[in-house]
Design a protein around this motif. Structure first.
Motif, PDB file in Angstrom:
ATOM      1  N   GLY A 116       0.838  -1.205   0.000  1.00 35.72           N
ATOM      2  CA  GLY A 116       0.000   0.000   0.000  1.00 35.72           C
ATOM      3  C   GLY A 116       0.869   1.250   0.000  1.00 35.72           C
ATOM      4  N   LEU A 117       1.968   1.210   0.786  1.00 38.28           N
ATOM      5  CA  LEU A 117       2.846   2.388   0.836  1.00 38.28           C
ATOM      6  C   LEU A 117       3.574   2.572  -0.494  1.00 38.28           C
ATOM      7  N   VAL A 118       3.849   1.445  -1.181  1.00 39.17           N
ATOM      8  CA  VAL A 118       4.514   1.533  -2.483  1.00 39.17           C
ATOM      9  C   VAL A 118       3.632   2.311  -3.448  1.00 39.17           C
ATOM     10  N   SER A 119       2.343   1.893  -3.553  1.00 41.86           N
ATOM     11  CA  SER A 119       1.482   2.568  -4.530  1.00 41.86           C
ATOM     12  C   SER A 119       1.312   4.037  -4.150  1.00 41.86           C
ATOM     13  N   GLU A 120       1.214   4.303  -2.847  1.00 44.49           N
ATOM     14  CA  GLU A 120       1.050   5.704  -2.421  1.00 44.49           C
ATOM     15  C   GLU A 120       2.271   6.536  -2.831  1.00 44.49           C
ATOM     16  N   LYS A 121       3.462   5.959  -2.602  1.00 44.74           N
ATOM     17  CA  LYS A 121       4.693   6.675  -2.930  1.00 44.74           C
ATOM     18  C   LYS A 121       4.774   6.970  -4.435  1.00 44.74           C
ATOM     19  N   ILE A 122       4.416   5.974  -5.239  1.00 42.30           N
ATOM     20  CA  ILE A 122       4.536   6.156  -6.691  1.00 42.30           C
ATOM     21  C   ILE A 122       3.530   7.199  -7.191  1.00 42.30           C
ATOM     22  N   LEU A 123       2.303   7.128  -6.673  1.00 41.27           N
ATOM     23  CA  LEU A 123       1.288   8.101  -7.104  1.00 41.27           C
ATOM     24  C   LEU A 123       1.709   9.512  -6.678  1.00 41.27           C
ATOM     25  N   THR A 124       2.242   9.638  -5.438  1.00 42.39           N
ATOM     26  CA  THR A 124       2.659  10.965  -4.961  1.00 42.39           C
ATOM     27  C   THR A 124       3.792  11.508  -5.837  1.00 42.39           C
ATOM     28  N   THR A 125       4.748  10.636  -6.198  1.00 40.34           N
ATOM     29  CA  THR A 125       5.867  11.096  -7.040  1.00 40.34           C
ATOM     30  C   THR A 125       5.345  11.563  -8.399  1.00 40.34           C
TER      31      THR A 125
END
Ligand SMILES: O=P(O)(O)OC[C@H]1O[C@H](O[C@H]2O[C@H](CO)[C@@H](O)[C@H](O)[C@H]2O)[C@H](O)[C@@H](O)[C@@H]1O
Length: 554
Positions: free
Chosen positions: A452-461
Motif C-alpha cells: 500500500g505504501l509503495v502505490s502511495e509513494k509512486i502516485l505521490t511522485t
C-alpha cells in the motif's frame, strides 16, 4: 449470580460455613468441584497435591484438598476406572501424609445440597479446575461470587464491614472460561509439576495479591452477566447481518474446503472492453502488478515469467503514457534478473522495501527499518516447524523470512501454518516486525513496509513530477495486495490525487476483497494486459510519423 447470592443469604448456608470453618481451623483449604468424568482430570489433580505435600513438608498437617465429586452421568468402563483411580490415589495420599486431626484429601462422593456446596466455595482459599477437556466450566465463576459473599452472610458469620475479599484460582488452559480469568494461575493439567507449583503459589502469595486477583475476577464476573452476553450476542448478530440482503452469496470449493462467501453486488468481473476504452481515453497511467498468482500462475514450476508476459510488459512500459511497476514480495535479485528485458519497468521488491524506477536507476531502500536481529529469534522457530512438516522449507530474503508449505500435505501444512503464525506473533511481540499469512506461506517482515505504501509513494511522485495519473490500475491475488487496493482508493478520495482518475482495483479469483473488480485467473489477467498492450501499439502505429520537409516545397 442472583441465584448464588440468594443461597448465600440462607441461614442454612451460614451454619454450614461456620461448621466448615470450625472443622478446618488452622488449615488451608483447596476446593475442587467436578462431575466424575474421565475428562475432569481429578486423578491428575490428586497427583499434583501428592507432589506438593512431598516437596513442601511444611504444608503437611495444614493443607487440605476437599474434592466434591458429583455423581457420574454415565456408567461406562472408563468412568469406573476413573472412580477407582481417584479413590486409590486419595487413599495413598491419606495413608502417607495423615496425622492426628489431619486428613489431606477429603473426597465427598455423595451428592450434597446446593447450600453446602456454596458454603465450601465461600470458605476455600483456593479453587482448582484441572480438566483436560471441557466446555465453558462455570465452577471458577461460582467460586468468585461465593468468595465475594453478601452483607447478610457477612453478618451471619461475623465478618467485619469492609473486609477485603480474596480468591485464588488454578485453572486448566483447556477449559472454556480460562481466557476470561486474567487473575487465575493457568496450568496444563497433564504437567503435574506445574500444577503442584501453581497450587503452592496459590496458597502462599501475600494477601494483597490475593485481593487484587479477586477484585479483577469479581469485576469481570459481575459485569459480564446474562444480560451482557445477550446484548453482545445480538450486536454480533446485527453486525454479521448488516447489508446481508444486499449481498450475493456464493458457495465455493469442494469437500472440507467448501465455504459460502458473501460478496457485494458492486463486485464484478472486469470487462476487458471497459478497461481498454478507459485506457485509450487517458494519458498518464499508473499500473501496479503483483507477481505470483497474478501474472504468473501460483502452481507453475518455473517461477520466471514467460516470453508472452515479458513481451506484454515491454510493450506497456515503452508507452510514454505509462508508469508500470511490478510490486512483489519477492527479492530484488530474482525480479531484476527476470525482468532485465523490460528496461523501463519499475520494480518494488520485498513488499516495497526496495524500489527501482527503471533498470538504469539505483535501488532505493526504505530508511525506516531497524536491523534484522529478530531473525535470530524467528529462524529457530521456523526451523522447528520445518523439521515437523514434511515438504516445507524456509526462504531467507534480505529483510524477511518466509516459511513455505506449498509442497506439504495441504491440511497438515495449513494447520502448521496457523500454529506457526501464532507462535511467531508471541515470540516476536516486542520486535519491529509483522507476521503475515500469504498463499502457502507465513512471512515475517519489517513493520512499516507494505505494498500500500509503495502505490502511495509512486502516485505521490507522479503528482509531484507534474504528471497526476488519470488512470490507476492495480491487480493482485493475495492478502498483501489488499493493502494496495485500499491505498489507491484512499489516495483517490484524499488530497494525494488532485483529480479522480479512472480506477481499476482488481483481485484474481472471486473472493471477498477490497477490490471492486475480479478476473478469474492469471490467463484472464494476461488476456486483459494483452488488450491494453495492443491499445498502446495501435496508437503508436497510427500516430502519424510524417516529416514535412519544407526544402522540397518549390
Ligand atoms: O507478492 P507476490 O509477488 O505475490 O510474492 C509473494 C511471495 O511469492 C513467493 O512465494 C510464492 O511462490 C512460491 C514458489 O516460488 C510458493 O511456494 C508460495 O506458496 C508463493 O506464495 C516468494 O517465495 C515469497 O517470498 C513472496 O513473499
Amino acid at each position: 449470580m442472583g441465584r448464588l447470592e440468594s443461597v448465600l443469604n440462607q441461614s442454612s448456608t451460614a451454619i454450614k460455613v461456620k461448621e466448615i470453618q470450625e472443622q478446618f481451623i488452622g488449615k488451608r483449604l483447596i476446593l475442587g468441584v467436578d462431575d466424575m468424568d474421565v475428562f475432569k482430570g481429578i486423578s491428575l489433580k490428586l497427583l499434583a497435591m501428592e507432589q506438593l505435600l512431598q516437596q513442601h513438608p511444611e504444608l503437611q498437617g495444614e493443607l487440605v484438598l476437599v474434592q466434591i465429586v458429583n455423581p457420574a452421568r454415565s456408567t461406562g468402563k472408563d468412568v469406573q476406572e476413573a472412580i477407582k483411580e481417584t479413590k486409590l490415589t486419595a487413599r495413598r495420599i491419606n495413608e502417607n501424609y495423615s496425622s492426628a486431626g489431619y486428613t489431606p484429601v477429603i473426597l465427598i462422593e455423595n451428592s450434597i445440597p446446593l447450600h453446602e456446596k456454596i458454603a465450601y466455595y465461600a470458605t476455600a482459599q483456593c479453587c482448582i479446575v484441572n480438566a483436560v477437556r471441557d466446555g465453558m466450566n462455570l465452577v471458577p465463576y461460582k467460586y468468585i461470587v461465593c468468595r465475594q459473599g453478601t452483607p447478610k452472610m457477612d453478618k451471619a458469620i461475623n465478618v467485619a464491614e469492609g473486609y477485603s475479599r480474596t480468591s485464588m484460582l488454578v485453572v486448566s488452559e483447556f477449559i472454556g472460561c480460562s481466557p476470561s480469568l486474567s487473575g487465575a494461575i493457568r496450568v496444563n493439567p497433564w504437567d503435574i509439576d506445574a500444577v503442584a507449583e501453581a497450587l503452592h503459589l496459590a496458597v502462599t502469595v501475600p494477601d494483597t495479591e490475593k485481593q487484587l486477583r479477586h477484585e479483577k475476577h469479581y469485576r469481570y464476573v459481575s459485569s459480564h452477566d446474562v444480560a451482557y452476553w445477550a446484548r453482545s450476542f445480538m450486536q454480533d448478530l446485527e453486525r454479521a447481518c448488516k447489508d446481508h440482503y444486499s449481498k450475493r452469496c456464493w458457495g465455493i470449493g469442494f469437500g472440507l474446503s467448501f465455504r459460502v462467501i458473501s460478496l457485494s453486488p458492486n463486485f464484478r468481473k472486469l470487462s476487458i472492453d471497459h478497461i481498454v476504452s478507459a485506457y485509450r481515453r487517458t494519458n498518464r497511467r499508473a499500473i501496479f502488478l503483483d507477481y505470483d498468482g497474478t501474472i504468473v500462475p501460483q502452481t507453475s514450476i518455473n517461477r520466471a515469467p514467460g516470453s508472452e508476459v515479458l513481451s506484454i510488459l515491454k510493450n506497456l512500459c515503452s508507452d510514454p503514457k505509462n508508469t508500470v511497476f511490478i510490486v512483489s514480495g519477492r527479492g530484488r535479485s530474482s525480479l531484476s534478473e527476470w525482468f532485465a528485458p523490460c528496461e523501463n519497468l519499475g520494480i518494488a521488491a520485498e513488499h516495497g522495501y526496495f524500489i527501482r524506477w527503471n533498470k538504469n536507476q539505483d535501488w532505493e531502500s526504505c530508511p525506516l527499518v531497524a536491523g534484522v536481529d529478530w531473525k535470530r529469534i524467528a529462524e529457530p522457530v521456523m526451523q522447528l516447524y520445518t523439521e515437523t512438516t514434511d515438504g516445507s522449507y524456509i526462504e531467507a530474503k534480505e529483510t524477511a523470512l518466509v516459511w513455505h508449505h506449498q509442497d506439504a500435505d495441504p491440511d497438515f501444512g495449513s494447520c502448521q501454518a496457523l500454529e506457526l503464525l501464532d507462535h511467531l506473533e508471541s515470540v516476536l511481540a516486542n520486535e519491529p516486525v509483522v507476521v503475515k499469512r500469504g498463499q502457502h506461506i507465513v512471512e515475517v517482515k519489517p513493520q512499516g513496509i507494505s505494498k500500500g505504501l509503495v502505490s502511495e509513494k509512486i502516485l505521490t511522485t507522479m503528482v509531484n513530477d507534474g504528471k497526476p495519473p488519470d488512470f490507476v490500475m492495480c491487480i493482485g491475488d493475495d492478502r498483501s495486495d489488499e493493502d494496495m487496493f485500499e491505498s489507491i482508493s484512499s489516495s483517490a478520495s484524499s488530497a494525494v490525487l488532485p483529480v479522480t482518475p479512472e480506477m481499476f482495483a482488481c483481485t484474481v479469483g472471486q473472493k471477498p476483497s477490497k477490490a471492486k473488480y475480479y478476473l478469474e485467473d492469471t490467463s484472464d489477467v494476461i488476456r486483459m494486459l494483452q488488450g491494453l498492450s495492443t491499445a498502446s501499439s495501435v496508437k503508436h502505429r497510427f500516430v502519424p510519423q510524417i516529416q514535412v520537409s519544407f526544402d522540397s516545397v518549390a
